[in-house]
Design a protein around this motif. Structure first.
Motif, mmCIF file in Angstrom:
data_model
loop_
_atom_site.group_PDB
_atom_site.id
_atom_site.type_symbol
_atom_site.label_atom_id
_atom_site.label_comp_id
_atom_site.label_asym_id
_atom_site.label_seq_id
_atom_site.Cartn_x
_atom_site.Cartn_y
_atom_site.Cartn_z
ATOM 1 N N THR A 24 -37.995 52.440 -84.012
ATOM 2 C CA THR A 24 -37.349 51.178 -83.682
ATOM 3 C C THR A 24 -38.146 50.507 -82.585
ATOM 4 O O THR A 24 -38.377 51.097 -81.528
ATOM 5 N N SER A 65 -36.040 42.851 -82.801
ATOM 6 C CA SER A 65 -35.993 44.292 -83.039
ATOM 7 C C SER A 65 -36.449 44.564 -84.467
ATOM 8 O O SER A 65 -36.206 43.746 -85.374
ATOM 9 N N GLN A 67 -37.105 47.824 -87.449
ATOM 10 C CA GLN A 67 -36.993 49.237 -87.829
ATOM 11 C C GLN A 67 -38.093 49.572 -88.829
ATOM 12 O O GLN A 67 -38.253 48.841 -89.815
ATOM 13 N N SER A 95 -40.535 54.871 -81.361
ATOM 14 C CA SER A 95 -39.599 53.866 -80.863
ATOM 15 C C SER A 95 -39.951 53.503 -79.429
ATOM 16 O O SER A 95 -40.197 54.377 -78.608
#
Lengths: 891, 269
Positions: A24, A65, A67, A95
């Motif tokens: 992430t 953001s 993923q 991440s």
């Protein structure tokens, strides 16, 4: 093979391990001024594998953001935003949070133009080759126009493009007929035309191009030959009685001139003047003009019933019309349009008039009428137009003359042995000059000048025998006399001039104008009881020598405001009105001057996507028409003697209206409800004296009074697509209260009218269609404290069927039912019409049509209307059953 | 002069006039305006293609995609010298095969789809799942930009898109978005629908891109039925209004024939 598989195993395991691990990335993009950079595009790619990519867009705070589930160990992140330099970072695939700062870029956005998009210029032209749309059935150009995409031709000949009336109808680029183009469209053979050009968004005024966009289209017909001589002939004959209907329309089009002449004649009740009716809109706003022919005196008419003219009109009409256009240059042209109409019309019928009186039994009058009108009208228009970029100038000089005579014979139920013979002549002459000038004033601003000047005269005369109103007009007020002769001559001069300045920006739009209008009028009249003997008492009041002048000087602001939800329009004129009148022999004189604002406000508000509300309010403070004033008596018709010796009526009207509309095209439901209210205060009242024999004397009395009108309208419509059925329901109600001075009693007349209308249209099959409509109207009134009179009802139903049994055959059937009940016996009429048309399969364009109308030979029709304390019920003698065969060909 | 008259003059004549003369300071907004030529085949049984210009206006956080005809009509409405009374008729007057307006809200990655029925604008809910793109390494120069190819499956058709990272906006014609740059050209592999960039430029305007407010919401199938009914009703009304029954029949038949030839929408499923 095996070894290779084993060799790959650790890699697979590693990939598997990496892929389950989700990465992430969160972060924020800022400018080098440390401000959040919303809208920045963040792209993450797997290193060395650019086709594995994922993107995010920074939110209002510059945050993003992402993923990722990629089996790689390093990533390439790049951030890009308009006006900033790109930033690229290499990251390990785990991440993490990233802070990015983008520097302002001096390299501008790369703009490109591969090919300039064509600009939709004003005056885009669509051209249709006529031959592609013509088939055997088509005769005149209107038949072809109907088939062009987006073009519609209405029943009266008006042409619409994409639902809106066209502005100009040109032939070879020239505007021969102005807005009376019906003459060309319904007579020019389709064969003579090569192309029909639709000029979209065509601003005919060159000076307004680019200043005032127009959404209206114009049509231009390009003819096949440079010099075209063509035309159309139609001939019809039938019975009974002997019927004829003929039309001969020759045309000539050359580069030096254009000409359309037409001769039409019929006795079938067809209105020949219809082809001369103006259909389009004028070039620009015209000034208000008063009627040039006031009705001073005349015979008791029967009025026109609300039926098609072909049912009731007994005529013998001849119409000659000539239209010539001479271009001087590309920009300037002269146009002459002249027409002469000769007609004889007869009306036969019965009128039942009931006067409801306060504290007295109602007076009912029954008249059998037999009227003949002899009409001769000549009109000529001479127009000069100059249309250049700098300005637009149009000057029209019109001369009109009408020579009309009316013969009327009336039999009254009160004195059946003594018919009233009336004869009236009311010629009228007028000369009018209209000037319009438009000049752009830079940007979107326009200056517009309008001027109109009219000279008119009408010498009218009515003679009635035996002498009417013997109690008033008889020798020494004693008894009967032979004849009354009313002579009246009105002469008037009228001018109106205005300058307007139009401008606006964004949501606002302004029109400022200033102008004045001036009218002077002279009325000389004389009422003479014959044979000439000793004058009756008050004989000098049977004369008018009136001179009157009326003026209005005004400045006006028009403001228009529009946003997504609101649309407000305000018109605010400030007027200075003047009036003066003298009648020297009668020693009468009056004068009035006042300054008054007359604002009108209207608005529309969108409540939701489907509902909107409308409202409006206004105030007017007007003086009555000069033509309402006469200090001496005038015999208006054989039983109405009027005198208006009071100050000219000044009416102050306050009005308001509101409405609520629901429109949902998705479900095909439409409703609309509206209400309007107005109250008017007047400074004088008409005092009417009704005698038992139905004769009327009206005198105006200075007495302040107030009347009021209200009306309610409800509408609903629905389309049922499975049946191709459209349904419409309409309900109207109106209520009025007017003060009256009736037989010396001050009282109030209250009228109520209600109407319900239903319309249904069914077209589910290819072989025909069905149409049904029904209307029910009820009227009632009361005067003073009496209770309401029993209602008068009018009922109307119509059923029409169209059927196409085979190619070239058409059958139309229609049935109409009317019923009127109220005063006297109820009268109902049923009409059945059948039209059968067969088109000959010849190569030459010849059409044969057979038409039979009024198959049941219904001869009577009755209708009614309410006016104050007077209820009028008219019964008409109709045209008998008749059949007509007609042939049409072009040459 | 009466006092009320004086007040009237001040309120309605002098004050508006003086307002009209003031030019207040107005901030202008910057947009990227992309003009695409859409070439499409309305009738799958015919080779005939039609073409229309489509406009993508890109703002800070959202974009609007519509036919140039609709955009023109809006600017005509905004024009001050336009005859106000005819505005209501305008939207039906402008002819286009594409009456939709598509708004893309970038941060939310949301598409809002609106379409007109007569003069009314409806929000039509779409079964839209974000497009999954297959990026390729293939590049070609197009319109002066270096473009990369990407492919996707969308609404029953297979699409090839060419995008550039030189314009840092994840947007494109119609509902297409989600690539790391602007789509310069996109077509389905049968070439029934092809959007190709004609012009890209920076523009400024006093207006901003705003989502329509006050719009009733519906779904695509009700909208389609409503539109077909509305058009048929319109045609029936016009055809039967005063025309002779033969002409009316012909008009309705022509219309039906025309509708039969519109059988190839962009979204097949």
């Amino acid at each position: 093979m095996k070894r290779r598989a084993i060799g790959f195993l650790p890699l697979f395991l590693a990939l598997y391990h990496l892929s389950v691990a989700q990465t992430t990335l969160i972060g924020q993009v800022r400018t080098d001024q440390n401000e959040a950079l919303p809208g920045a595009l963040i792209e993450v790619q797997a290193a060395q594998q650019p086709d594995i990519s994922s993107i995010a867009v920074a939110d209002e705070n510059g945050r993003f953001s992402l993923q990722l589930t990629w089996p790689v160990d390093s990533l390439v992140l790049s951030a890009r935003a308009l006006g900033f330099s790109e930033q690229v970072r290499r990251l390990a695939n785990r991440s993490q949070s990233v802070r990015l700062t983008l520097a302002v870029s001096l390299t501008p956005l790369k703009e490109v133009t591969i090919k300039s998009p064509p600009i939709r210029r004003e005056g885009d032209t669509l051209s249709y080759r006529v031959s592609a749309f013509t088939d055997k059935k088509d005769r005149v150009i209107a038949d072809v126009l109907r088939k062009l995409p987006g073009v519609e031709v209405e029943a009266d000949g008006r042409i619409l493009y994409e639902g809106r009336p066209i502005q100009k109808f040109y032939i070879n680029g020239a505007d021969l007929l102005e807005n009376r183009y019906n003459l060309a469209s319904s007579n020019l053979p389709a064969d003579a035309v090569r192309d029909v050009q639709v000029l979209k968004r065509h601003q005919p005024v060159k000076a307004l191009r680019g200043v005032q966009p127009t959404e209206q289209a114009s049509l231009n017909l390009e003819l096949k030959k440079k010099v075209t001589a063509t035309g159309q002939a139609r001939l019809g004959a039938g019975g009974t009685p002997a019927l004829w209907n003929a039309n001969l329309t020759p045309m000539l089009f050359t580069p030096r001139q254009q000409l359309i002449d037409s001769y039409q004649t019929n006795n079938t009740g067809q209105d020949v003047a219809a082809e001369l009716k103006p259909l389009g809109l004028g070039d620009f706003q015209r000034l208000q003009e008063p009627a040039t022919k006031p009705e001073l005196t005349g015979i008791q008419g029967l009025g026109a019933p609300p039926l098609a003219a072909g049912r009731y009109l007994f005529n013998r009409a001849h119409l000659l019309s000539a239209n010539h256009l001479l271009p001087f240059s590309k920009e300037a042209q002269l146009r002459i349009n002249a027409s002469f109409l000769h007609d004889r019309q007869t009306y036969t019928g019965r009128t039942r008039t009931r006067f409801t009186l306060p504290d007295a039994p109602a007076v009912t009058l029954l008249e059998e009428k037999n009227n003949t009108l002899y009409i001769n009208q000549l009109t000529t228009d001479l127009a000069y137009v100059r249309n250049v970029k700098r300005y637009y100038l149009k000057n029209t000089l019109s001369a009109a003359g009408s020579w009309e005579a009316q013969d009327g014979r009336i039999q009254r139920n009160s004195v059946p042995e003594q018919p009233v013979v009336q004869r009236a002549t009311n010629p009228a002459y007028s000369l009018t000059n209209r000037l319009g000038l438009v000049r752009p004033a830079g940007g979107q601003r326009v200056v517009q000048v309008n001027s109109v000047l009219t000279l008119a005269a009408t010498p009218q005369q009515l003679s009635v025998s035996p002498g009417p109103l013997p109690a008033l007009l008889g020798r020494g007020g004693l008894g009967s006399y032979d004849q009354a002769r009313q002579q009246a001559r009105a002469e008037s001069f009228y001018t109106a001039n205005s300058v307007a300045y139009i401008t606006g920006r964004q949501h606002w739009h302004y029109t400022y104008s200033a102008g004045f209008s001036l009218q002077t009028q002279g009325l000389r009249s004389e009422l003479t009881p014959l044979p000439v003997g000793p004058a009756p008492e008050g004989a000098d009041t049977l004369r008018n020598r009136l001179r009157a002048a009326q003026g209005r000087y005004y400045v006006q602001a028009g403001i228009d405001y529009k946003t997504d939800r609101w649309h407000l329009e305000l018109e605010a004129p400030l007027s200075y009105r003047t009036f003066s009148a003298t009648d020297t022999p009668l020693g009468a004189r009056q004068q009035r001057r006042y300054l008054t604002p007359e604002p009108q406000l209207s608005g529309r508000y969108e409540l939701s996507g489907l509902w909107h509300a409308t409202a409006g309010a206004g105030f007017r403070n007007e003086l009555g028409n000069v033509q309402q004033l006469y200090y001496g008596y005038l015999l208006r018709d054989y039983r109405t003697l009027q005198r208006n010796a009071a100050p000219l009526t000044q009416t102050r009207t306050w009005s308001a209206n509101g409405g609520l509309v629901y429109e949902n095209p998705l479900t095909a439901w439409f409703y609309r409800a509206s209400y309007s209210f107005s109250t008017a205060a007047r400074n004088q009242l008409a005092s009417t004296r009704v005698r038992p024999d139905g004769t009327l004397t009206t005198v105006a009395v200075a007495e302040f009074n107030r009347g009021q009108n209200q009306s309610v309208n409800l509408n609903a419509s629905k389309f049922v697509s499975d049946w191709k059925l459209s349904l419409g329901l309409q309900l109207n109600g109106s209520f009025s209260r007017q003060p009256l001075l009736l037989n010396q009693t001050l009282t109030t007349a209250r009228n109520q009218t209600g109407t319900a209308r239903l319309k249904a249209n069914l077209n589910p099959f290819d072989w025909g269609g069905l149409e049904y409509s029904a209307a029910l109207t009820a009227l009632r009134s009361r005067v003073g404290a009496d209770s309401y009179s029993p209602a008068t009802t009018l009922q109307e139903q119509r059923l029409a069927l169209a059927w196409y049994p085979a190619e070239r055959h058409t059958v139309q059937l229609s049935a109409d039912y009317y019923r009127n009940a109220g005063l006297g016996r109820a009268v109902s009429s049923t009409f059945v019409d059948a039209t059968y048309r067969y088109t000959l399969p010849t190569a030459r364009k010849i059409d044969v049509e057979f038409k039979a109308i009024n198959l049941l030979d219904t001869r009577r029709y009755q209708t009614a209307f309410l006016n104050g304390f007077v209820l009028v019920q008219n019964e008409y003698e109709l045209r008998p059953r008749q059949a007509l065969v007609s042939v049409r060909m072009s040459f | 002069m009466k006092r009320s008259t004086l007040i009237f003059v001040l309120t309605f004549v002098v004050i508006p006039f003086s307002f009209a003369q003031i030019k207040p300071f107005e901030e202008k907004n910057t947009f990227i305006t992309c003009t695409y030529r859409l070439t499409y085949k309305p009738d799958s049984l015919s080779k005939d293609k039609k073409s229309e210009l489509m406009i993508l206006t890109i703002g800070n956080n959202l974009s609007k995609f519509e036919s140039q005809y609709s955009q023109k009509s809006d600017s005509i409405i905004a024009s001050p010298s336009f005859n106000q009374s005819s505005i209501d008729l305008l939207s039906t007057y402008i002819k286009t095969d594409f009456t939709y307006q598509i708004y893309k809200l970038y941060p939310q990655k949301v598409i809002k789809y609106y379409d007109k029925l007569g003069q009314k604008l409806y929000q039509v809910n779409q079964n839209y799942n974000s497009t999954t793109w297959q990026l390729t390494a293939t590049t070609k120069p197009f319109a002066g930009y270096t473009c990369r190819k990407a492919t996707t499956l969308f609404a029953g058709r297979k699409w090839e898109a060419w995008f550039t990272t030189e314009v840092p906006v994840s947007d494109g014609p119609y509902k297409f978005m989600g690539l790391p740059g602007l789509i310069i050209e996109i077509y389905d592999i049968d070439k029934d629908y092809n959007f190709s960039l004609l012009q890209l430029k920076k523009t400024t305007s006093l207006n901003t891109i705003k989502l329509p407010n006050n719009t009733p919401t519906t779904d695509q199938s009700s909208y389609n039925k409503g539109k077909a009914d509305y058009r048929l009703q319109g045609v029936t009304k016009v055809a039967t209004n005063g025309n002779s029954p033969e002409v009316a029949r012909q008009l309705i038949e022509n219309y039906k024939l025309k509708q039969l030839h519109k059988n190839n929408p962009l979204e097949i499923k």
